[in-house]
Design an enzyme around this catalytic site. Structure first.
Site, PDB file in Angstrom:
ATOM      1  N   GLU A  84     -25.229  -4.015  -3.021  1.00 13.79           N
ATOM      2  CA  GLU A  84     -25.349  -2.568  -3.196  1.00 13.79           C
ATOM      3  C   GLU A  84     -26.416  -2.253  -4.240  1.00 13.79           C
ATOM      4  OE1 GLU A  84     -21.023  -0.941  -1.870  1.00 13.79           O
ATOM      5  OE2 GLU A  84     -21.353  -1.033  -4.015  1.00 13.79           O
ATOM      6  N   CYS A  97     -31.505   0.999  -9.285  1.00 11.26           N
ATOM      7  CA  CYS A  97     -30.547   0.136  -9.974  1.00 11.26           C
ATOM      8  C   CYS A  97     -30.238  -1.018  -9.032  1.00 11.26           C
ATOM      9  CB  CYS A  97     -29.294   0.936 -10.302  1.00 11.26           C
ATOM     10  SG  CYS A  97     -27.969  -0.063 -11.013  1.00 11.26           S
ATOM     11  N   CYS A 104     -19.409 -10.967  -9.282  1.00  9.27           N
ATOM     12  CA  CYS A 104     -19.682 -11.250 -10.695  1.00  9.27           C
ATOM     13  C   CYS A 104     -18.506 -12.049 -11.233  1.00  9.27           C
ATOM     14  CB  CYS A 104     -19.798  -9.928 -11.469  1.00  9.27           C
ATOM     15  SG  CYS A 104     -20.196 -10.139 -13.224  1.00  9.27           S
ATOM     16  N   CYS A 108     -14.928  -8.381 -16.656  1.00  8.51           N
ATOM     17  CA  CYS A 108     -14.674  -7.210 -17.501  1.00  8.51           C
ATOM     18  C   CYS A 108     -13.554  -6.362 -16.869  1.00  8.51           C
ATOM     19  CB  CYS A 108     -15.934  -6.367 -17.673  1.00  8.51           C
ATOM     20  SG  CYS A 108     -17.248  -7.268 -18.510  1.00  8.51           S
ATOM     21  N   CYS A 111     -14.510  -2.993 -14.702  1.00  6.41           N
ATOM     22  CA  CYS A 111     -15.651  -2.964 -13.782  1.00  6.41           C
ATOM     23  C   CYS A 111     -15.279  -3.448 -12.378  1.00  6.41           C
ATOM     24  CB  CYS A 111     -16.765  -3.841 -14.357  1.00  6.41           C
ATOM     25  SG  CYS A 111     -18.276  -3.815 -13.366  1.00  6.41           S
ATOM     26  N   GLY A 156     -23.223  -7.829 -10.807  1.00  5.24           N
ATOM     27  CA  GLY A 156     -23.648  -9.131 -11.317  1.00  5.24           C
ATOM     28  C   GLY A 156     -24.120  -9.103 -12.746  1.00  5.24           C
ATOM     29  N   GLU A 157     -24.203 -10.296 -13.315  1.00  5.65           N
ATOM     30  CA  GLU A 157     -24.666 -10.441 -14.698  1.00  5.65           C
ATOM     31  C   GLU A 157     -26.055 -11.112 -14.635  1.00  5.65           C
ATOM     32  OE1 GLU A 157     -24.146  -9.722 -17.962  1.00  5.65           O
ATOM     33  OE2 GLU A 157     -25.864 -11.040 -18.230  1.00  5.65           O
ATOM     34  N   SER A 211     -24.197  -4.560 -23.141  1.00  2.00           N
ATOM     35  CA  SER A 211     -22.909  -3.913 -22.871  1.00  2.00           C
ATOM     36  C   SER A 211     -21.960  -4.317 -23.990  1.00  2.00           C
ATOM     37  CB  SER A 211     -22.361  -4.381 -21.522  1.00  2.00           C
ATOM     38  OG  SER A 211     -23.188  -3.894 -20.494  1.00  2.00           O
ATOM     39  N   ASN A 287     -16.254   5.410 -15.813  1.00  2.00           N
ATOM     40  CA  ASN A 287     -16.104   5.919 -14.447  1.00  2.00           C
ATOM     41  C   ASN A 287     -14.879   5.283 -13.814  1.00  2.00           C
ATOM     42  OD1 ASN A 287     -18.556   7.496 -14.342  1.00  2.00           O
ATOM     43  ND2 ASN A 287     -19.639   5.549 -14.431  1.00  2.00           N
ATOM     44  N   CYS A 330     -22.052   3.810 -12.750  1.00  2.00           N
ATOM     45  CA  CYS A 330     -21.899   2.555 -13.495  1.00  2.00           C
ATOM     46  C   CYS A 330     -20.523   1.953 -13.279  1.00  2.00           C
ATOM     47  CB  CYS A 330     -22.053   2.789 -14.993  1.00  2.00           C
ATOM     48  SG  CYS A 330     -23.630   3.408 -15.444  1.00  2.00           S
TER      49      CYS A 330
HETATM   50  N1  SAH Z   1     -23.365  -7.455 -16.138  1.00  2.00           N
HETATM   51  C1  SAH Z   1     -24.309  -6.586 -16.754  1.00  2.00           C
HETATM   52  C2  SAH Z   1     -24.860  -5.608 -15.789  1.00  2.00           C
HETATM   53  C3  SAH Z   1     -23.885  -4.546 -15.339  1.00  2.00           C
HETATM   54  S1  SAH Z   1     -24.548  -3.085 -15.879  1.00  2.00           S
HETATM   55  C4  SAH Z   1     -23.706  -5.964 -17.987  1.00  2.00           C
HETATM   56  O1  SAH Z   1     -22.550  -6.209 -18.249  1.00  2.00           O
HETATM   57  O2  SAH Z   1     -24.404  -5.289 -18.708  1.00  2.00           O
HETATM   58  C5  SAH Z   1     -23.387  -1.935 -15.667  1.00  2.00           C
HETATM   59  C6  SAH Z   1     -23.050  -1.221 -16.937  1.00  2.00           C
HETATM   60  O3  SAH Z   1     -21.972  -0.352 -16.618  1.00  2.00           O
HETATM   61  C7  SAH Z   1     -22.550  -2.166 -18.007  1.00  2.00           C
HETATM   62  O4  SAH Z   1     -22.793  -1.661 -19.289  1.00  2.00           O
HETATM   63  C8  SAH Z   1     -21.083  -2.148 -17.731  1.00  2.00           C
HETATM   64  O5  SAH Z   1     -20.338  -2.608 -18.811  1.00  2.00           O
HETATM   65  C9  SAH Z   1     -20.870  -0.692 -17.436  1.00  2.00           C
HETATM   66  N2  SAH Z   1     -19.646  -0.418 -16.693  1.00  2.00           N
HETATM   67  C10 SAH Z   1     -18.905  -1.270 -15.984  1.00  2.00           C
HETATM   68  N3  SAH Z   1     -17.852  -0.666 -15.439  1.00  2.00           N
HETATM   69  C11 SAH Z   1     -17.931   0.620 -15.823  1.00  2.00           C
HETATM   70  C12 SAH Z   1     -17.147   1.757 -15.545  1.00  2.00           C
HETATM   71  N4  SAH Z   1     -16.060   1.688 -14.784  1.00  2.00           N
HETATM   72  N5  SAH Z   1     -17.535   2.929 -16.080  1.00  2.00           N
HETATM   73  C13 SAH Z   1     -18.660   3.001 -16.837  1.00  2.00           C
HETATM   74  N6  SAH Z   1     -19.439   1.965 -17.118  1.00  2.00           N
HETATM   75  C14 SAH Z   1     -19.077   0.782 -16.621  1.00  2.00           C
END
Ligand code: SAH
Length: 341
Positions: A84, A97, A104, A108, A111, A156-157, A211, A287, A330
């Site tokens: 996606e 994006c 992943c 977390c 997420c 993904g990371e 993050s 979110n 996000c």
């Molecule tokens: N793995 C990477 C890339 C993901 S980026 C990372 O962790 O940074 C996506 C961003 O959205 C990250 O900052 C992640 O922590 C954040 N994120 C994940 N789930 C979310 C949610 N439910 N609401 C808002 N932000 C979220």
């Protein structure tokens, strides 16, 4: 896959097939426009036959447009994996994006991308494909590019797929290719410390986004398993190193989760640990993800926290929520099984 190759690599490949070097550029330019082999008119059939196996193969499994104009596409790759990607329209242009992995494994708690774990890494070309898809959709080419910015913030990371991501960054910023300045590319990571150093040592200058989501290790461990591997202190030391090497201001993402990391004390501690650094805090009211119980704070509270951070000397803004109605915001991107997108 053809998109995995730089122009130089494609030249070597074409020569190895017993073809003339200039053919590489023709194939390269056609690939950047995501043309199918049938659509290419300046290349002989025999050569097309030779590169057939290498040509990109994908289909659009779903394409959704949000009320706010944000678009989300689910591309089905050659092996059936779905990735996606999201297109966001800003005043200054378009941002894509991109996802860097199918699924992943970071785990977390808040997420969606991590539900189901990691399926596989994406190749450099598969990451580039996501940018090219929206660029060509908007009528852009490599020279007249419609996409101005790229954020590695999808599924993904990125630093868990270092080599492919590094190659993608080189391809996307190459003058032969899309020529997107690394300043306009943001890489977001949950903090894989050794690879932050590697990114700096390998000479990249993308905007590094961390993050963070919690100001103490104890709290961070409750929502992000990676906190068991690296402390905040180690992450900040790596960020300082990245800043020294690149001069690029570091961005910290902080998803605001109701009752978890949004107390006055949390925010004061956050300001304290970031104090004195050239950085910016991006606040994201969490979110919703239907499988997860955690709740986001309301936007009013997020603005109040931004103000408070400002008073404490830390530059902070609240990220606009875009594409939430199409699960494109996000943390809402996920891995789906073929066709279900
Ligand atoms: N793995 C990477 C890339 C993901 S980026 C990372 O962790 O940074 C996506 C961003 O959205 C990250 O900052 C992640 O922590 C954040 N994120 C994940 N789930 C979310 C949610 N439910 N609401 C808002 N932000 C979220």
């Amino acid at each position: 896959m053809i998109l995995d190759k730089s122009l130089g690599e494609l030249e070597e490949y074409v020569l190895s097939l017993g073809e003339k070097k200039y053919r590489a550029k023709q194939l390269f330019d056609a690939a950047l426009l995501l043309k199918s082999l049938e659509e290419i008119s300046n290349v002989p059939k025999a050569l097309k036959e030779k590169v057939k196996q290498e040509w990109m193969c994908f289909s659009v499994a779903a394409h959704l447009v949000s009320k706010d104009g944000t678009q989300k596409v689910a591309l089905k790759l050659a092996d059936g994996s779905i990735v996606e990607s999201v297109l966001l329209k800003y005043k200054y242009g378009y941002t894509v994006c991109v996802s860097t992995q199918v699924g992943c494994r970071m785990g977390c708690k808040f997420c969606a991308s991590t539900i189901g774990g990691l399926k596989r890494n994406l190749t450099a070309g598969e990451i580039l494909l996501q940018v090219l898809f929206f660029n060509s959709q908007l009528g852009g080419t490599s020279k007249e590019r419609k996409i101005t910015n790229v954020v590695l913030m999808g599924c993904g990371e990125p630093l868990d797929n270092y080599e492919n991501v590094a190659k993608f960054l080189r391809l996307a910023s190459s003058e032969d290719g899309l020529n997107i300045s690394q300043r306009n590319i943001s890489l977001s990571t949950c903090g894989l410390v050794p690879n932050i150093y590697k990114l700096a040592d390998d000479g990249f200058s993308v905007t590094l986004t961390i993050s963070l989501h919690a100001p103490t290790d104890a709290l961070r461990k409750t929502i992000m398993p990676i906190a068991n591997a690296y402390t905040i202190k180690e992450i900040l030391a790596a960020c300082d190193y990245y800043f020294e090497k690149t001069g690029r201001r570091i961005c910290f993402e902080y998803s605001l989760i109701e009752g978890v990391n949004d107390s006055d004390e949390n925010i004061k501690t956050l300001a304290k640990i970031l104090k004195g650094r050239s950085c910016h805090v991006n606040l994201i009211p969490l979110n919703s993800v239907k499988e997860k119980k955690l709740m986001g704070v309301n936007r009013k509270k997020a603005y109040k926290i931004a103000e408070e951070l400002g008073e404490l000397g830390i530059s902070a803004t609240v990220r606009r929520t875009m594409g939430e109605d199409i699960e494109g915001a996000c943390g809402q991107l996920r891995n789906r099984i073929g066709g279900e997108a």
